[in-house]
Design a protein around this motif. Structure first.
Motif, PDB file in Angstrom:
ATOM      1  N   LYS A   1       1.462   9.654  -5.660  1.00 41.51           N
ATOM      2  CA  LYS A   1       2.125  10.957  -5.472  1.00 41.51           C
ATOM      3  C   LYS A   1       2.993  11.280  -6.683  1.00 41.51           C
ATOM      4  O   LYS A   1       3.023  12.406  -7.167  1.00 41.51           O
TER       5      LYS A   1
ATOM      6  N   GLN B   1       0.913   4.324  -2.697  1.00 47.65           N
ATOM      7  CA  GLN B   1       0.735   5.739  -2.326  1.00 47.65           C
ATOM      8  C   GLN B   1       1.832   6.603  -2.954  1.00 47.65           C
ATOM      9  O   GLN B   1       1.578   7.677  -3.486  1.00 47.65           O
TER      10      GLN B   1
ATOM     11  N   ALA C   1       0.832  -1.204   0.000  1.00 49.18           N
ATOM     12  CA  ALA C   1       0.000   0.000   0.000  1.00 49.18           C
ATOM     13  C   ALA C   1       0.869   1.256   0.000  1.00 49.18           C
ATOM     14  O   ALA C   1       0.544   2.262  -0.645  1.00 49.18           O
ATOM     15  N   SER C   2       1.995   1.207   0.722  1.00 52.65           N
ATOM     16  CA  SER C   2       2.831   2.416   0.809  1.00 52.65           C
ATOM     17  C   SER C   2       3.471   2.725  -0.547  1.00 52.65           C
ATOM     18  O   SER C   2       3.559   3.885  -0.947  1.00 52.65           O
TER      19      SER C   2
END
Ligand code: GDD
Ligand code: MG
Length: 236
Positions: A227, A223, A219-220
């Protein structure tokens, strides 16, 4: 004769590394091609470095190991790898067997017949596909591609795929401008290449989810990808 350098980024790929290395060099031998492998190893806790060192004893100069103290991300692994390549063509692929080396024959054939600057493997054209992905991963990949192609207006069926063959000078030139360091790297590189007017051809590939080890695209990372996409939107 053309020389091909394969950059293999590794993080916890102890089981996969010997198999992918063997398959690449076998494919090269069978097709009478000159290949070298550059492993970018980020201090994996599973002992991937020791496995790489054993392989080096077998393959000698054809296998280069670049060790980094910590996990620095995919994009930066490619950047460091390029500096160590001796080939006039550079292949970037995953080390976990999701990208089968047999496709490299198609990549090379396509490059030779079209003289294109980049050949990219696509999961999303006729004869391409993905195997062993759950619904959520399919959705993430399709979503990431859809977002990228519509928001950035680039025509490429698989912008987030990372199995590609580049003319060395093309990759060196484009990579200088790339700002993404994680998974958004693949997308940015195609967009920048198109801006320079470089030609990109697609070849179908079937991406098979790894059997050994785990994906690092959590998930990171997603993200960070979003971005990165947002940043690119304002850059172009
Ligand atoms: N050196 C290094 N290698 C890394 C790092 N992160 C990942 N790798 C290596 O990069 C390759 C791909 O990592 P995976 O974690 O297996 O990625 P994936 O989830 O299968 O994602 C693949 O598909 C995506 C598109 O669906 C691609 O965007 C992505 O690049 C990759 O090809 C593997 O060889 C893995 O060991 C890192 O920080 N450092
Ligand atoms: Mg993988």
């Amino acid at each position: 004769m053309s020389k091909y350098s394969v950059i293999l980024p590794t993080y916890n790929e102890r089981e996969n590394l010997p198999i992918i290395t063997y398959l690449i060099f076998e494919m090269a031998k069978k097709n009478n091609l000159d290949f070298e492998i550059i492993i970018i190893e980020d201090n994996s806790p599973d002992g991937t470095l020791q496995v790489a060192q054993e392989l080096k004893k077998v393959y000698g100069d054809k296998l280069i190991i670049h060790f980094r103290e910590k996990k620095l991300g995919l994009g930066s692994a490619y950047m460091d790898g390029i500096k160590l390549c001796h080939g006039n063509f550079i292949v970037i692929m995953d080390a976990d067997l999701s990208h089968h080396p047999k496709y490299l024959v198609d990549f090379i054939q396509k490059q030779k017949t079209t003289n294109c600057d980049i050949v990219t493997g696509s999961r999303y054209i006729n004869k391409g596909g993905v195997m062993n992905w759950g619904f959520d991963r399919k959705l993430t990949s399709r979503g990431a591609n859809f977002l990228a192609s519509t928001m950035l207006g680039v025509k490429c069926s698989d912008l987030t795929g990372s199995f590609r063959l580049y003319k060395r000078e093309v990759l060196e030139k484009v990579i200088k401008d790339v700002v993404s360091r994680g998974y958004a790297f693949q997308m940015e590189i195609i967009i920048r290449a198109r801006q320079y007017g470089y030609t990109v051809e697609e070849v179908p590939i079937v991406f098979v989810e790894r059997i050994f080890g785990e994906s690092k695209l959590g998930a990171s990372e997603f993200q960070i990808y979003l971005k990165g996409l947002w940043k690119l939107l304002w850059t172009f």
